[in-house]
Design a protein around this motif. Sequence first.
Motif, short mmCIF file in Angstrom:
data_model
loop_
_atom_site.label_atom_id
_atom_site.label_comp_id
_atom_site.label_asym_id
_atom_site.label_seq_id
_atom_site.Cartn_x
_atom_site.Cartn_y
_atom_site.Cartn_z
N TYR A 124 2.04 -63.67 20.45
CA TYR A 124 2.79 -63.86 21.69
C TYR A 124 2.17 -64.91 22.60
CZ TYR A 124 5.16 -59.46 20.60
OH TYR A 124 5.90 -58.47 20.00
N LEU A 125 0.96 -65.38 22.29
CA LEU A 125 0.17 -66.13 23.25
C LEU A 125 0.26 -67.64 23.03
CD1 LEU A 125 -3.05 -63.93 23.23
CD2 LEU A 125 -1.02 -63.71 24.69
N ALA A 126 0.17 -68.38 24.15
CA ALA A 126 0.16 -69.83 24.08
C ALA A 126 -1.19 -70.37 23.65
CB ALA A 126 0.54 -70.43 25.44
N ASP A 127 -2.25 -69.61 23.89
CA ASP A 127 -3.60 -70.07 23.54
C ASP A 127 -4.37 -68.94 22.87
OD1 ASP A 127 -6.00 -71.36 23.31
OD2 ASP A 127 -6.16 -71.93 25.42
N PRO A 128 -4.05 -68.65 21.62
CA PRO A 128 -4.72 -67.54 20.94
C PRO A 128 -6.23 -67.73 20.81
CG PRO A 128 -3.40 -68.82 19.39
CD PRO A 128 -3.03 -69.29 20.76
N ALA A 129 -6.68 -68.97 20.66
CA ALA A 129 -8.12 -69.20 20.54
C ALA A 129 -8.85 -68.77 21.82
CB ALA A 129 -8.39 -70.67 20.25
N ALA A 130 -8.25 -69.02 22.98
CA ALA A 130 -8.86 -68.61 24.24
C ALA A 130 -8.91 -67.09 24.36
CB ALA A 130 -8.10 -69.21 25.42
N ALA A 131 -7.89 -66.41 23.87
CA ALA A 131 -7.89 -64.95 23.89
C ALA A 131 -8.99 -64.40 22.99
CB ALA A 131 -6.53 -64.42 23.45
N ILE A 132 -9.19 -65.02 21.83
CA ILE A 132 -10.26 -64.60 20.94
C ILE A 132 -11.62 -64.82 21.60
CG2 ILE A 132 -11.44 -65.19 18.78
CD1 ILE A 132 -8.73 -65.48 17.47
N HIS A 135 10.12 -66.12 9.67
CA HIS A 135 11.13 -65.34 10.38
C HIS A 135 11.37 -65.95 11.76
CE1 HIS A 135 11.17 -61.52 7.77
NE2 HIS A 135 10.37 -62.39 7.16
N GLU A 136 12.13 -67.03 11.80
CA GLU A 136 12.36 -67.75 13.05
C GLU A 136 13.05 -66.90 14.11
OE1 GLU A 136 11.73 -70.67 14.43
OE2 GLU A 136 10.49 -71.38 12.77
N ASP A 137 13.82 -65.91 13.70
CA ASP A 137 14.53 -65.08 14.67
C ASP A 137 13.58 -64.35 15.60
OD1 ASP A 137 13.98 -63.68 12.07
OD2 ASP A 137 14.61 -61.94 13.26
N LEU A 138 12.33 -64.17 15.19
CA LEU A 138 11.38 -63.45 16.04
C LEU A 138 11.02 -64.24 17.30
CD1 LEU A 138 8.95 -61.86 13.43
CD2 LEU A 138 10.95 -60.87 14.55
N ARG A 139 11.20 -65.55 17.26
CA ARG A 139 10.93 -66.33 18.47
C ARG A 139 11.91 -65.99 19.58
NH1 ARG A 139 7.25 -70.41 17.05
NH2 ARG A 139 7.59 -71.40 15.03
N ASP A 140 13.19 -66.05 19.27
CA ASP A 140 14.22 -65.86 20.29
C ASP A 140 14.45 -64.38 20.60
OD1 ASP A 140 14.63 -68.61 20.45
OD2 ASP A 140 16.06 -68.57 18.78
N HIS A 146 12.35 -61.73 19.90
CA HIS A 146 11.18 -60.90 20.24
C HIS A 146 10.03 -61.69 20.85
CE1 HIS A 146 13.04 -57.37 18.51
NE2 HIS A 146 13.29 -58.05 17.41
N GLN A 147 10.30 -62.90 21.31
CA GLN A 147 9.34 -63.67 22.09
C GLN A 147 8.06 -64.03 21.33
OE1 GLN A 147 10.03 -64.90 25.24
NE2 GLN A 147 12.04 -64.12 24.71
N HIS A 148 8.12 -64.08 20.00
CA HIS A 148 6.94 -64.53 19.25
C HIS A 148 6.78 -66.04 19.45
CE1 HIS A 148 6.64 -61.01 16.17
NE2 HIS A 148 7.06 -60.59 17.35
#
Length: 323
Positions: free
Chosen positions: A228-236, A259-264, A266-268
């Motif tokens: 869900y995150l824009a900066d997963p490396a920063a979260a890690i 599974h592109e549908d997860l973007r729209d 389910h906000q992945h």
Amino acid sequence: MVLAADPIVDSLRAVGEPTRLRVLGLLAVEELSVMELSRILDQSQPRVSRHLKLLADAGLIERFPDGARVFYRLSSDPRARRLIDTVLDLAEDAEDDPDLIGLETVRRERDTEAAAYFEQVAPQWDRIRSRYVSETAVEAAIERAAGPGPFERLVDLGTGSGRMLTLLARRARVSIGLDLSQNMLNIARANVSRAGLERVELRHGDIFATRLPERSADLVLVHQVLHYLADPAAAIAEAARLVMPGGKLLIVDFAPHDHEDLRDEHQHRRLGFADDEIRRWLTEVGLKPSAAIALPPDSEGLTVIIWTSERPAEAAASTLRSA
């Protein structure tokens, strides 16, 4: 990525254009897609793509596809990063920089969409997650990866419905769950209470800035959050900051998928993560990763991967020597 044959000349030539310098400044903040860069820069996607190609050819940025989208980030090559840092330090840093204002607008829109989604789906969260994975197999693997404990402090970042707390909190003296969604936290509180758990604290908190003490937890969990995150490396990096010497960080997320549908729906933001990508991020923040555990789906679900890493116990001794 290695710089071109004549790195200094080629790299300076690549950044010697205002738009490309602006791109580097934005990517120094976080990884972005072509579409997002186009919006912030107020330029067409083909034009932005041409600038990105020149920067990538010079070894200054990295291109990585994610499903049907393509994201860009600064090069991981230390020589390229030193040159980028030098160039950006020379650039004028204005508080009212329109690019940073545009980036903040994009971030707010993403956050608003994500918050609305989580508030809406919170009551059905566990059921939605089970559509994609076999939760029974995943949770059994998480329990094995975490180990029997006992743990002094367990921290669950992005706790959601609190499922990881109800699964593992009995092994810890104190457990803390953080989430940005108040609706999720209310559901987590109900689930924790229903499970009869004590010494569990649920907080409204940001995974990028937890405000928890450094090296204060011997088990940190990031369960189905990174995508869900824009900066997963920063979260890690923030999660790793909390891990004490001898402690563990468990990351649970999806393998790369389409599974592109997860973007729209389910906000992945990211469609899974490659093993070498996560391992590199863990190593960069001082943790020692173990072999990843891959859990393929029973049918049409998504493959779940569990990454386990530890902060070496000798880190405690080196800290004492430097004190």
